[in-house]
Design a protein around this motif. Structure first.
Motif, PDB file in Angstrom:
ATOM      1  N   UNK A  61       3.956  20.432 -11.158  1.00  0.00           N
ATOM      2  CA  UNK A  61       3.122  19.437 -11.820  1.00  0.00           C
ATOM      3  C   UNK A  61       3.959  18.245 -12.278  1.00  0.00           C
ATOM      4  N   UNK A  62       5.146  18.524 -12.812  1.00  0.00           N
ATOM      5  CA  UNK A  62       6.037  17.432 -13.205  1.00  0.00           C
ATOM      6  C   UNK A  62       6.435  16.560 -12.023  1.00  0.00           C
ATOM      7  N   UNK A  63       6.680  17.175 -10.869  1.00  0.00           N
ATOM      8  CA  UNK A  63       7.002  16.403  -9.668  1.00  0.00           C
ATOM      9  C   UNK A  63       5.833  15.521  -9.244  1.00  0.00           C
ATOM     10  N   UNK A  64       4.616  16.078  -9.275  1.00  0.00           N
ATOM     11  CA  UNK A  64       3.444  15.302  -8.874  1.00  0.00           C
ATOM     12  C   UNK A  64       3.200  14.138  -9.824  1.00  0.00           C
ATOM     13  N   UNK A  65       3.375  14.358 -11.118  1.00  0.00           N
ATOM     14  CA  UNK A  65       3.191  13.273 -12.093  1.00  0.00           C
ATOM     15  C   UNK A  65       4.249  12.193 -11.885  1.00  0.00           C
ATOM     16  N   UNK A  66       5.500  12.600 -11.632  1.00  0.00           N
ATOM     17  CA  UNK A  66       6.557  11.615 -11.362  1.00  0.00           C
ATOM     18  C   UNK A  66       6.277  10.851 -10.073  1.00  0.00           C
ATOM     19  N   UNK A  67       5.769  11.540  -9.054  1.00  0.00           N
ATOM     20  CA  UNK A  67       5.402  10.856  -7.804  1.00  0.00           C
ATOM     21  C   UNK A  67       4.331   9.794  -8.056  1.00  0.00           C
ATOM     22  N   UNK A  68       3.312  10.153  -8.835  1.00  0.00           N
ATOM     23  CA  UNK A  68       2.243   9.208  -9.127  1.00  0.00           C
ATOM     24  C   UNK A  68       2.757   8.018  -9.926  1.00  0.00           C
ATOM     25  N   UNK A  69       3.647   8.271 -10.879  1.00  0.00           N
ATOM     26  CA  UNK A  69       4.208   7.183 -11.667  1.00  0.00           C
ATOM     27  C   UNK A  69       5.025   6.217 -10.823  1.00  0.00           C
ATOM     28  N   UNK A  70       5.866   6.752  -9.954  1.00  0.00           N
ATOM     29  CA  UNK A  70       6.670   5.886  -9.083  1.00  0.00           C
ATOM     30  C   UNK A  70       5.777   5.118  -8.120  1.00  0.00           C
ATOM     31  N   UNK A  71       4.706   5.761  -7.632  1.00  0.00           N
ATOM     32  CA  UNK A  71       3.784   5.074  -6.727  1.00  0.00           C
ATOM     33  C   UNK A  71       3.113   3.891  -7.425  1.00  0.00           C
ATOM     34  N   UNK A  72       2.689   4.071  -8.682  1.00  0.00           N
ATOM     35  CA  UNK A  72       2.056   2.966  -9.408  1.00  0.00           C
ATOM     36  C   UNK A  72       3.046   1.847  -9.694  1.00  0.00           C
ATOM     37  N   UNK A  73       4.283   2.191 -10.001  1.00  0.00           N
ATOM     38  CA  UNK A  73       5.280   1.156 -10.295  1.00  0.00           C
ATOM     39  C   UNK A  73       5.581   0.326  -9.053  1.00  0.00           C
ATOM     40  N   UNK A  74       5.841   0.996  -7.962  1.00  0.00           N
ATOM     41  CA  UNK A  74       6.195   0.263  -6.736  1.00  0.00           C
ATOM     42  C   UNK A  74       4.981  -0.388  -6.093  1.00  0.00           C
ATOM     43  N   UNK A  75       3.807   0.161  -6.320  1.00  0.00           N
ATOM     44  CA  UNK A  75       2.598  -0.430  -5.755  1.00  0.00           C
ATOM     45  C   UNK A  75       2.304  -1.785  -6.364  1.00  0.00           C
ATOM     46  N   UNK A  76       2.616  -1.960  -7.641  1.00  0.00           N
ATOM     47  CA  UNK A  76       2.287  -3.185  -8.352  1.00  0.00           C
ATOM     48  C   UNK A  76       3.488  -4.074  -8.576  1.00  0.00           C
ATOM     49  N   UNK A  77       4.547  -3.831  -7.840  1.00  0.00           N
ATOM     50  CA  UNK A  77       5.709  -4.705  -7.965  1.00  0.00           C
ATOM     51  C   UNK A  77       5.427  -6.033  -7.285  1.00  0.00           C
ATOM     52  N   UNK A  78       5.974  -7.092  -7.865  1.00  0.00           N
ATOM     53  CA  UNK A  78       5.726  -8.436  -7.345  1.00  0.00           C
ATOM     54  C   UNK A  78       6.320  -8.574  -5.962  1.00  0.00           C
ATOM     55  N   UNK A  79       5.499  -9.034  -5.029  1.00  0.00           N
ATOM     56  CA  UNK A  79       5.943  -9.225  -3.655  1.00  0.00           C
ATOM     57  C   UNK A  79       6.431 -10.652  -3.453  1.00  0.00           C
ATOM     58  N   UNK A  80       7.455 -10.841  -2.619  1.00  0.00           N
ATOM     59  CA  UNK A  80       7.963 -12.191  -2.398  1.00  0.00           C
ATOM     60  C   UNK A  80       6.936 -13.058  -1.691  1.00  0.00           C
ATOM     61  N   UNK A  81       6.870 -14.331  -2.113  1.00  0.00           N
ATOM     62  CA  UNK A  81       5.959 -15.288  -1.507  1.00  0.00           C
ATOM     63  C   UNK A  81       6.643 -15.913  -0.304  1.00  0.00           C
ATOM     64  N   UNK A  82       6.048 -15.850   0.882  1.00  0.00           N
ATOM     65  CA  UNK A  82       6.681 -16.422   2.057  1.00  0.00           C
ATOM     66  C   UNK A  82       6.800 -17.931   1.942  1.00  0.00           C
ATOM     67  N   UNK A  83       7.798 -18.482   2.598  1.00  0.00           N
ATOM     68  CA  UNK A  83       8.057 -19.911   2.575  1.00  0.00           C
ATOM     69  C   UNK A  83       7.004 -20.661   3.383  1.00  0.00           C
ATOM     70  N   UNK A  84       6.415 -21.707   2.755  1.00  0.00           N
ATOM     71  CA  UNK A  84       5.424 -22.518   3.442  1.00  0.00           C
ATOM     72  C   UNK A  84       6.139 -23.599   4.236  1.00  0.00           C
ATOM     73  N   UNK A  85       5.952 -23.674   5.558  1.00  0.00           N
ATOM     74  CA  UNK A  85       6.695 -24.621   6.371  1.00  0.00           C
ATOM     75  C   UNK A  85       6.191 -26.043   6.272  1.00  0.00           C
ATOM     76  N   UNK A  86       5.084 -26.278   5.589  1.00  0.00           N
ATOM     77  CA  UNK A  86       4.633 -27.653   5.432  1.00  0.00           C
ATOM     78  C   UNK A  86       3.859 -27.772   4.134  1.00  0.00           C
ATOM     79  N   UNK A  87       3.646 -29.003   3.706  1.00  0.00           N
ATOM     80  CA  UNK A  87       2.956 -29.279   2.457  1.00  0.00           C
ATOM     81  C   UNK A  87       1.457 -29.205   2.689  1.00  0.00           C
TER      82      UNK A  87
END
Length: 408
Positions: free
Chosen positions: A310-336
């Motif tokens: 149960x502790x492993x499953x709870x830790x798995x869920x916690x890590x999944x939520x943390x990495x799921x909502x991590x800020x993703x890099x914004x790709x570079x826009x090649x023009x204005x």
């Protein structure tokens, strides 16, 4: 008489009792103490490693945002991060000598939690207010779940403690459960490697499964090496045994190949996905290897095993939520964007195409960022044309656009 026969009976039973005690040399309290020492060392090591990595990241960001011509390895911040990283890895390495393998491996969730908190406070990552609920709240919930899972892992972790002598390691190495486990793992690894190399199946699950299978062997050998070094420090020399150097070579080889596959995965996928999925797969494979090789759960009752799972499953869920909502890099826009330019809204309303698509032919206003192109394209020039007057006195436009195709 019954009273006269009892002393001889007790003398006959004494060696059997002594032999039974020698099988379990540690009491429950001392086993829990060793578990606590190993868990604290692992938590300390992962926490310091997270601080070190973010410190090195801060060094790179600081150099990129300034006009400092120095390289990153010439800064004190980067070297401080490197020293802390070495200290953290030594803490994690020494923790394997005290606590069972199945207890130490899931504690790597501490590094994910620490990186999430440090990323907000230390690196000062900013999110939009409208994304507060989706990012901040779920990330904090993930951190809380990871902490609860870590507490359950430490509390209900396996208490199997065995001296890592060369004789014991050799006996485990040739046992039939581990040989069967190794056979299945080699077959699965070869199949995954075939699909990855020959069939170009570059799925993140396949790559991280390869990493997890290699990592399970890495942690098995790390515990053997660390345990034999601890026994040698305590007075019984184990470094002169061939099994120590066999384990050492296997540890280095599997770690190198594991880093190679991780580098290939980082080139194809986001680091947040790699952290979340990799933690789940690597932890599952490592616990299976520890339970097969070191018999971590031998003699444990069902309640402790279920609470540990149960502790492993709870830790798995916690890590999944943390990495799921991590800020993703914004790709570079090649023009204005033309929407931000005055007077361009009417052109969009009329359906007039202002910017060509990136995959279309090259023309002024769009810079195609493709590393596979053999040559470098330059924007179209705007040469000045002499003002000419038509027959009715209407002046021609002073500029004209020269379109360039990819062949030019």
């Amino acid at each position: 008489m019954e009273g006269g026969n009892s002393p001889s009976l007790q003398l006959q039973q004494l060696p059997l009792a002594t032999a039974a005690v020698s099988v379990q040399p540690h009491t429950d309290s001392f086993s829990y103490k060793e578990n606590l020492i190993g868990a604290l060392l692992a938590i300390f090591g992962h926490l310091v490693s997270s601080i070190a990595l973010n410190l090195q990241k801060y060094s790179h960001i600081r150099l990129a945002g300034s006009k400092d011509p120095r390289a990153y390895f010439r800064t004190k911040t980067w070297w401080s991060g490197l020293l802390l990283l070495v200290l953290g890895e030594l803490g994690v390495f020494s923790s394997y000598a005290f606590a069972p393998l199945s207890l130490i491996v899931p504690l790597s969730a501490v590094s994910v939690v620490a990186s999430a908190i440090i990323g907000i406070i230390f690196i000062k990552e900013k999110w939009k207010p409208k994304e507060f609920l989706r990012r901040y709240v779920l990330s904090f919930i993930g951190c809380g779940l990871a902490v609860v899972g870590t507490y359950l892992l430490v509390t209900f972790g396996p208490n199997s403690h065995e001296k890592m002598t060369a004789e014991n390691i050799t006996r485990h190495l040739v046992s039939w459960p581990f040989l069967l486990y190794m056979l299945v793992e080699i077959i699965v690894f070869c199949l995954l490697l075939y699909f990855y190399k020959e069939r170009n199946a570059n799925y993140i699950v396949i790559i991280l499964l390869l990493v997890a299978l290699l990592g399970s062997m890495t942690v098995v050998t790390v515990k053997a090496v660390a345990g034999m070094m601890l026994v040698s420090i305590q007075g019984t020399l184990q470094l002169d045994s061939p099994i120590f150097y066999i384990m050492l070579v296997c540890m280095i080889a599997t770690a190198v190949y594991q880093a190679t596959f991780l580098a290939q995965a980082s080139q194809l996928y986001d680091s947040a996905q790699i952290s979340g999925i990799g933690y789940i797969l690597s932890t599952t494979a490592a616990i299976s290897a520890g339970a097969t090789f070191y018999l971590d759960f031998m003699g444990e009752d069902v309640l402790h095993i279920c609470m540990f799972a149960l502790g492993c499953l709870i830790a798995f869920l916690g890590v999944f939520l943390i990495t799921r909502n991590r800020k993703k890099p914004v790709p570079f826009e090649p023009y204005i964007s033309m929407d931000a330019m005055p007077g361009m809204q009417n052109m969009h309303d009329k359906g007039i195409a202002v910017q060509p698509e990136l995959k279309a032919s090259f023309s002024y206003g769009a810079l195609e960022n493709n590393d596979s192109m053999p040559e470098i394209y330059t924007p179209a020039t705007l040469p000045i044309v002499q003002e000419q007057h038509g027959p009715k006195g209407v002046s021609a436009p002073p500029y004209r656009v020269l379109e360039h195709s990819k062949k030019e």
